[in-house]
Motif scaffolding. Structure first.
Motif, PDB file in Angstrom:
ATOM      1  N   GLY A  19      -6.259  -1.108   0.343  1.00 53.00           N
ATOM      2  CA  GLY A  19      -7.312  -0.455  -0.427  1.00 53.00           C
ATOM      3  C   GLY A  19      -8.628  -1.199  -0.364  1.00 53.00           C
ATOM      4  O   GLY A  19      -9.710  -0.586  -0.408  1.00 53.00           O
ATOM      5  N   MET A  20      -8.561  -2.535  -0.268  1.00 52.86           N
ATOM      6  CA  MET A  20      -9.784  -3.343  -0.156  1.00 52.86           C
ATOM      7  C   MET A  20     -10.396  -3.263   1.237  1.00 52.86           C
ATOM      8  O   MET A  20     -11.571  -3.606   1.422  1.00 52.86           O
ATOM      9  CB  MET A  20      -9.466  -4.816  -0.453  1.00 52.86           C
ATOM     10  N   PHE A  21      -9.612  -2.835   2.189  1.00 55.97           N
ATOM     11  CA  PHE A  21      -9.998  -2.880   3.595  1.00 55.97           C
ATOM     12  C   PHE A  21     -11.127  -1.913   3.921  1.00 55.97           C
ATOM     13  O   PHE A  21     -11.931  -2.155   4.828  1.00 55.97           O
ATOM     14  CB  PHE A  21      -8.760  -2.515   4.439  1.00 55.97           C
ATOM     15  N   PHE A  22     -11.175  -0.810   3.169  1.00 56.21           N
ATOM     16  CA  PHE A  22     -12.039   0.297   3.564  1.00 56.21           C
ATOM     17  C   PHE A  22     -13.108   0.595   2.525  1.00 56.21           C
ATOM     18  O   PHE A  22     -12.866   0.545   1.321  1.00 56.21           O
ATOM     19  CB  PHE A  22     -11.196   1.549   3.814  1.00 56.21           C
ATOM     20  N   HIS A  23     -14.296   0.964   3.020  1.00 59.14           N
ATOM     21  CA  HIS A  23     -15.387   1.434   2.171  1.00 59.14           C
ATOM     22  C   HIS A  23     -15.300   2.941   2.014  1.00 59.14           C
ATOM     23  O   HIS A  23     -15.599   3.483   0.945  1.00 59.14           O
ATOM     24  CB  HIS A  23     -16.728   1.036   2.811  1.00 59.14           C
ATOM     25  N   GLN A  24     -14.884   3.632   3.062  1.00 60.11           N
ATOM     26  CA  GLN A  24     -14.724   5.080   3.027  1.00 60.11           C
ATOM     27  C   GLN A  24     -13.292   5.443   2.657  1.00 60.11           C
ATOM     28  O   GLN A  24     -12.355   4.687   2.919  1.00 60.11           O
ATOM     29  CB  GLN A  24     -15.068   5.685   4.394  1.00 60.11           C
ATOM     30  N   GLU A  25     -13.127   6.598   2.055  1.00 56.06           N
ATOM     31  CA  GLU A  25     -11.783   7.066   1.680  1.00 56.06           C
ATOM     32  C   GLU A  25     -11.002   7.471   2.925  1.00 56.06           C
ATOM     33  O   GLU A  25     -11.525   8.130   3.825  1.00 56.06           O
ATOM     34  CB  GLU A  25     -11.889   8.254   0.725  1.00 56.06           C
ATOM     35  N   GLN A  26      -9.752   7.054   2.984  1.00 57.60           N
ATOM     36  CA  GLN A  26      -8.877   7.381   4.099  1.00 57.60           C
ATOM     37  C   GLN A  26      -7.778   8.338   3.631  1.00 57.60           C
ATOM     38  O   GLN A  26      -7.419   8.363   2.450  1.00 57.60           O
ATOM     39  CB  GLN A  26      -8.251   6.100   4.668  1.00 57.60           C
ATOM     40  N   SER A  27      -7.218   9.098   4.558  1.00 57.40           N
ATOM     41  CA  SER A  27      -6.142  10.025   4.208  1.00 57.40           C
ATOM     42  C   SER A  27      -4.887   9.256   3.813  1.00 57.40           C
ATOM     43  O   SER A  27      -4.685   8.095   4.203  1.00 57.40           O
ATOM     44  CB  SER A  27      -5.831  10.946   5.392  1.00 57.40           C
TER      45      SER A  27
END
Length: 268
Positions: free
Chosen positions: A162-170
């Motif tokens: 969850g910390m890895f991404f700035h954009q929402e992933q599926s």
């Protein structure tokens, strides 16, 4: 094609080897494996380059010995792969933890076989703060991460993802990404976290004389962009490209821009 490369007695690494032409060697981050680069493979191979993806010891399909997770040993493992595959005039690319490993390789092995270096969201020159290095996290935060891994590794990996991404992933993507971390050994994950906590790669930088491309998300919560700004100012020939819409996972969040920057660097 894939290889199993023996890097020391009883320890072999899994190496993906696809395409022909100038080799581009990818070193993954913690705690995943070379499959994190699947959106780079097609682009690189289609344009006439040879993709070399290494699963570091403890990760993916490589052997998972108890020891050998310091940067020196990992750099020696990379050297063994380069030597046994006879790679020359290669480009070395390190993501996150793979960044300081790549830098250690360049310093420890005199840039052997490497003509260009790419560092993607590197956890370099060091991951934790000291009195004379104000960037990154406190060492005690790594201790907390290790404790969480020991208690519930799948839950930790989900939170870390969850910390890895700035954009929402599926949800499907998040599940796939989590499986990459679960393919690692628990002990390799922990011992690599200890290396991230304790290792200092600032002394490696003066030994790097090849051109360097730094690629970093401005919203990175794991490896702040301060790391790449520091590297740019301390490496002899480095350019920094910032990714305004990305966190740590820039290879997934701004894939088209990242691939274009990589290919431009390869061609120059």
């Amino acid at each position: 094609m894939s290889h199993r490369i023996e890097v020391e007695k009883g320890v072999s690494l899994f190496v993906e080897d696809i395409g022909e032409g100038q080799p581009v060697i990818f070193i993954h981050g913690w705690p995943v494996n070379h499959r994190m680069f699947e959106y780079q493979i097609n682009e690189i191979v289609n344009l006439g380059y040879r993709f070399i993806g290494i699963d570091l010891r403890g990760y993916g399909q490589s052997d998972k010995p108890w020891s050998g997770y310091d940067y020196n040993r990992k750099a020696d493992d990379v050297k063994a792969v380069i030597d046994q595959l006879g790679l020359e005039n290669a480009v070395l690319a390190g993501f996150s933890m793979g960044g300081p490993v790549a830098l250690r390789y360049m310093a420890r092995h005199q840039q052997h076989g490497i003509t260009k270096l790419m560092l993607l969201a590197p956890a370099a020159p060091r991951f934790t703060k000291t009195d004379d290095f104000p960037y990154g996290i406190e060492a005690k935060e790594i201790d907390g991460m290790i404790e969480s891994i020991q208690k519930d590794r799948p839950a930790f990996l989900e939170e870390f993802g969850g910390m890895f991404f700035h954009q929402e992933q599926s949800d499907a993507f998040k599940h796939w990404f989590g499986t990459l971390g679960l393919q690692a050994s628990a002990h390799g994950t922990i011992h690599s976290a200890e290396a991230l906590r304790d290792e200092d790669g600032r002394g490696d930088l003066e030994h790097v004389t090849v051109p360097v491309l730094l690629l970093h998300g401005t919203n990175d919560e794991i490896c702040p962009i301060d790391f790449s700004e520091y590297l740019q100012s301390h490496l002899k020939d480095a350019q920094l490209v910032k990714f305004e819409e990305s966190g740590h996972g820039l290879v997934f969040e701004e894939t088209e821009k990242l691939n274009a920057e990589i290919l431009q660097f390869l061609r120059t």
